[in-house]
Write a protein that holds these residues in place. Structure first.
Motif, PDB file in Angstrom:
ATOM      1  N   ASN A 267     -19.209  11.372-114.777  1.00  0.00           N
ATOM      2  CA  ASN A 267     -19.682  12.686-114.312  1.00  0.00           C
ATOM      3  C   ASN A 267     -18.679  13.779-114.659  1.00  0.00           C
ATOM      4  O   ASN A 267     -19.071  14.894-115.036  1.00  0.00           O
ATOM      5  N   ALA A 268     -17.386  13.467-114.538  1.00  0.00           N
ATOM      6  CA  ALA A 268     -16.354  14.448-114.904  1.00  0.00           C
ATOM      7  C   ALA A 268     -16.396  14.752-116.398  1.00  0.00           C
ATOM      8  O   ALA A 268     -16.171  15.891-116.825  1.00  0.00           O
ATOM      9  N   PHE A 269     -16.687  13.730-117.207  1.00  0.00           N
ATOM     10  CA  PHE A 269     -16.772  13.936-118.651  1.00  0.00           C
ATOM     11  C   PHE A 269     -17.964  14.825-118.999  1.00  0.00           C
ATOM     12  O   PHE A 269     -17.848  15.736-119.832  1.00  0.00           O
ATOM     13  N   THR A 270     -19.104  14.596-118.361  1.00  0.00           N
ATOM     14  CA  THR A 270     -20.260  15.463-118.635  1.00  0.00           C
ATOM     15  C   THR A 270     -19.973  16.892-118.169  1.00  0.00           C
ATOM     16  O   THR A 270     -20.428  17.851-118.809  1.00  0.00           O
ATOM     17  N   SER A 271     -19.207  17.052-117.088  1.00  0.00           N
ATOM     18  CA  SER A 271     -18.810  18.399-116.657  1.00  0.00           C
ATOM     19  C   SER A 271     -17.966  19.075-117.731  1.00  0.00           C
ATOM     20  O   SER A 271     -18.138  20.267-118.030  1.00  0.00           O
ATOM     21  N   LEU A 272     -17.040  18.311-118.326  1.00  0.00           N
ATOM     22  CA  LEU A 272     -16.219  18.843-119.421  1.00  0.00           C
ATOM     23  C   LEU A 272     -17.102  19.305-120.573  1.00  0.00           C
ATOM     24  O   LEU A 272     -16.882  20.383-121.145  1.00  0.00           O
ATOM     25  N   LEU A 273     -18.102  18.495-120.924  1.00  0.00           N
ATOM     26  CA  LEU A 273     -18.977  18.839-122.042  1.00  0.00           C
ATOM     27  C   LEU A 273     -19.778  20.109-121.762  1.00  0.00           C
ATOM     28  O   LEU A 273     -20.137  20.836-122.701  1.00  0.00           O
ATOM     29  N   LYS A 274     -20.027  20.363-120.488  1.00  0.00           N
ATOM     30  CA  LYS A 274     -20.791  21.565-120.113  1.00  0.00           C
ATOM     31  C   LYS A 274     -19.892  22.772-119.860  1.00  0.00           C
ATOM     32  O   LYS A 274     -20.360  23.810-119.412  1.00  0.00           O
ATOM     33  N   GLY A 275     -18.589  22.614-120.153  1.00  0.00           N
ATOM     34  CA  GLY A 275     -17.666  23.729-120.014  1.00  0.00           C
ATOM     35  C   GLY A 275     -17.174  23.964-118.605  1.00  0.00           C
ATOM     36  O   GLY A 275     -16.634  25.040-118.308  1.00  0.00           O
TER      37      GLY A 275
END
Length: 294
Positions: A267-275
């Motif tokens: 979930n943290a990685f997808t947050s990174l991808l979304k800026g």
């Protein structure tokens, strides 16, 4: 919806494939492993180049053996695929820097799978320490020898977790380190080590890692202003001890919201991808960790 692939279907790769099902903004569309077979619930490839040519991917998890991280990462980066690379980032700090240079040049987002950052006991500990001065950090990470590990020793497999956690929890850099290691049962690499560190804020830290134990233990003790925190990373428990007088102390159990660390990391990685802001380990974090054990 972010389209994911998992590259490498060993223990960690299968765990990532399972955990991705619980990540709201991600969908596993492909897996890749030349030696795996079975029902993968998505399209499976035995060749990485073929998968990258055939699939329109937003991101990939690289969970291959460590020696294969660099080549897989650079191939993915050249196709514009964002990356979550299992720890350790690479077999060496120079290889890790090659990955970082490629990611920067090709404009992709990349992170390292230091999953213990998302252990609920670590999250609770970090919150508790936010307003306290840290004096000492002690970590223990021991277990029986994992037969699945063949390409790295206990430093790259276990100690990297604690080096990253020491930096993450303290918010300090490691100024100097001393490592004592030995080999008893591993065919070619160290299987036991004791590490000591001087941190930039004046605190000290030490880490004990070993494959010589008949049982698993994962703990962090932090001596800080006001008392001592003790976190059990397996049971996801956190306790705080403080002196009442010279001969007695009190113990408090801190609240820990239990959850799966790997789902938190994804979930943290997808947050990174979304800026969005994220506590996920950066490539620079992964490089720094490798520099310490090199």
């Amino acid at each position: 919806m972010l389209k994911f692939a998992v590259i490498g279907l060993g223990v960690m790769g299968k765990n990532h494939a399972r955990a991705l099902k619980n990540v709201a903004d991600a969908k596993l569309v492909a897996t890749c492993d030349p030696f795996a077979s079975g029902d993968f619930c998505c399209k499976h490839y035995g060749d990485l180049d073929k998968m990258l040519e055939s699939e329109d991917l937003d991101a990939a998890v690289i969970a291959t053996p460590t020696f294969a991280h660099k080549d897989a990462a650079i191939k993915c980066a050249q196709k514009g695929v964002n990356l979550l690379i299992e720890k350790p980032l690479a077999s060496s700090a120079p290889q890790a820097r090659e990955i970082a240079e490629a990611a920067k040049k090709l404009g992709i987002k990349a992170a390292v799978g230091h999953v213990e950052r998302f252990n609920p006991a670590v999250c609770a500990l970090k919150n508790e320490l936010a307003q306290r001065r840290i004096y000492e950090i002690h970590t223990t990470r021991i277990s029986p020898f994992p037969t699945r590990i063949g390409d790295v020793g206990v430093l790259a497999d276990l100690a990297v977790h604690d080096i990253d956690l020491i930096r993450f929890i303290s918010g300090e850099e490691i100024l100097s380190s001393h490592i004592l290691k030995s080999r008893r049962i591993h065919a070619s690499c160290e299987d036991s080590a004791n590490l000591s560190f001087e941190l930039s804020g004046g605190a000290t830290a030490c880490a004990r890692v070993s494959w010589l134990s008949p049982f698993k233990k994962r703990t962090i003790e932090v001596v800080c202003e006001g008392g001592v925190f003790e976190a059990d990373l397996i049971s996801q428990e956190l306790k705080f001890y403080t002196n009442l007088d010279a001969n007695s102390f009190s113990q408090k159990t801190c609240f820990v919201k239990k959850s799966e660390a790997l789902s938190g990391e994804l979930n943290a990685f997808t947050s990174l991808l979304k800026g969005q802001n994220s506590d996920i380990a950066t490539l620079e974090d992964g490089i720094r960790t490798l520099e310490v054990i090199s």
